[in-house]
Design a protein around this motif. Structure first.
Motif, PDB file in Angstrom:
ATOM      1  N   GLN A 194       0.844  -1.302  -0.021  1.00  0.00           N
ATOM      2  CA  GLN A 194      -0.025   0.031  -0.006  1.00  0.00           C
ATOM      3  C   GLN A 194       1.061   1.217   0.168  1.00  0.00           C
ATOM      4  N   VAL A 195       0.501   2.168  -0.888  1.00  0.00           N
ATOM      5  CA  VAL A 195       1.291   3.356  -1.133  1.00  0.00           C
ATOM      6  C   VAL A 195       0.430   4.466  -0.575  1.00  0.00           C
ATOM      7  N   GLN A 196       1.061   5.414   0.246  1.00  0.00           N
ATOM      8  CA  GLN A 196       0.404   6.493   0.842  1.00  0.00           C
ATOM      9  C   GLN A 196       1.154   7.787   0.176  1.00  0.00           C
ATOM     10  N   LEU A 197       0.092   8.784  -0.022  1.00  0.00           N
ATOM     11  CA  LEU A 197       0.617   9.890  -0.720  1.00  0.00           C
ATOM     12  C   LEU A 197       0.110  11.017   0.011  1.00  0.00           C
ATOM     13  N   GLU A 198       0.828  12.068  -0.032  1.00  0.00           N
ATOM     14  CA  GLU A 198       0.467  13.242   0.850  1.00  0.00           C
ATOM     15  C   GLU A 198       0.976  14.361  -0.060  1.00  0.00           C
ATOM     16  N   GLU A 199       0.089  15.368  -0.591  1.00  0.00           N
ATOM     17  CA  GLU A 199       0.531  16.656  -1.346  1.00  0.00           C
ATOM     18  C   GLU A 199       0.635  17.926  -0.262  1.00  0.00           C
ATOM     19  N   SER A 200       1.441  18.700  -0.721  1.00  0.00           N
ATOM     20  CA  SER A 200       1.622  19.903   0.121  1.00  0.00           C
ATOM     21  C   SER A 200       2.018  21.013  -0.841  1.00  0.00           C
ATOM     22  N   GLY A 201       1.765  22.166  -0.499  1.00  0.00           N
ATOM     23  CA  GLY A 201       2.384  23.310  -0.876  1.00  0.00           C
ATOM     24  C   GLY A 201       1.315  24.211  -1.949  1.00  0.00           C
ATOM     25  N   GLY A 202       0.059  23.464  -1.886  1.00  0.00           N
ATOM     26  CA  GLY A 202      -0.718  24.534  -2.636  1.00  0.00           C
ATOM     27  C   GLY A 202      -1.041  25.871  -1.853  1.00  0.00           C
ATOM     28  N   GLY A 203      -2.059  26.758  -2.366  1.00  0.00           N
ATOM     29  CA  GLY A 203      -2.372  28.123  -1.790  1.00  0.00           C
ATOM     30  C   GLY A 203      -2.966  28.978  -2.776  1.00  0.00           C
ATOM     31  N   LEU A 204      -2.825  30.094  -2.401  1.00  0.00           N
ATOM     32  CA  LEU A 204      -3.352  31.412  -3.242  1.00  0.00           C
ATOM     33  C   LEU A 204      -2.151  32.061  -3.626  1.00  0.00           C
ATOM     34  N   VAL A 205      -2.183  32.339  -5.139  1.00  0.00           N
ATOM     35  CA  VAL A 205      -1.241  33.060  -5.500  1.00  0.00           C
ATOM     36  C   VAL A 205      -1.937  34.118  -6.914  1.00  0.00           C
TER      37      VAL A 205
END
Length: 123
Positions: A1-12
């Protein structure tokens, strides 16, 4: 099982840049095809970019603006987004395909997905 976690989004602001990260665990990262997709409100999920041992591929609408790459030592994939436009506003998802060696632009080919990160580009 592979877990993925995104980060870095926001308002620009339009014309600006963001870098998304996708940290993975539980799999042989260097063998995974890593993809980025996005979904805007009221629209279907669409392919953005993918990276594999065979190379990278991009959707036409991001060529020359977005760059995908990976750091196998950190088990992390990245998406650098430059010259952002209001139409790039969406939830961005990273995905992993452990079945294939070549990058696919079809969401059905990916086995694992992150929870998504919101990117909002103001005009």
């Amino acid at each position: 099982q592979v877990q993925l976690e995104e980060s870095g989004g926001g308002l620009v602001q339009g014309g600006g840049s963001l870098r998304l990260s996708c940290a993975t665990s539980g799999g042989a990262f260097s063998t995974l095809v890593m993809g980025w997709f996005r979904q805007a409100p009221g629209k279907e999920r669409e392919f953005v970019a993918a990276d594999s041992r065979s190379g990278v591929t991009y959707a036409e609408f991001v060529k020359g603006r977005f760059i995908i790459w990976r750091d196998n030592a950190k088990n992390t994939a990245y998406l650098q987004m430059n010259s952002l436009k209001s139409e790039d506003t969406a939830v961005y998802y990273c995905a992993a395909d452990q079945q294939r060696s070549r990058a696919s632009s079809y969401s059905r080919d990916y086995d694992y997905w992150g929870q998504g990160t919101q990117v909002t580009v103001s005009s």
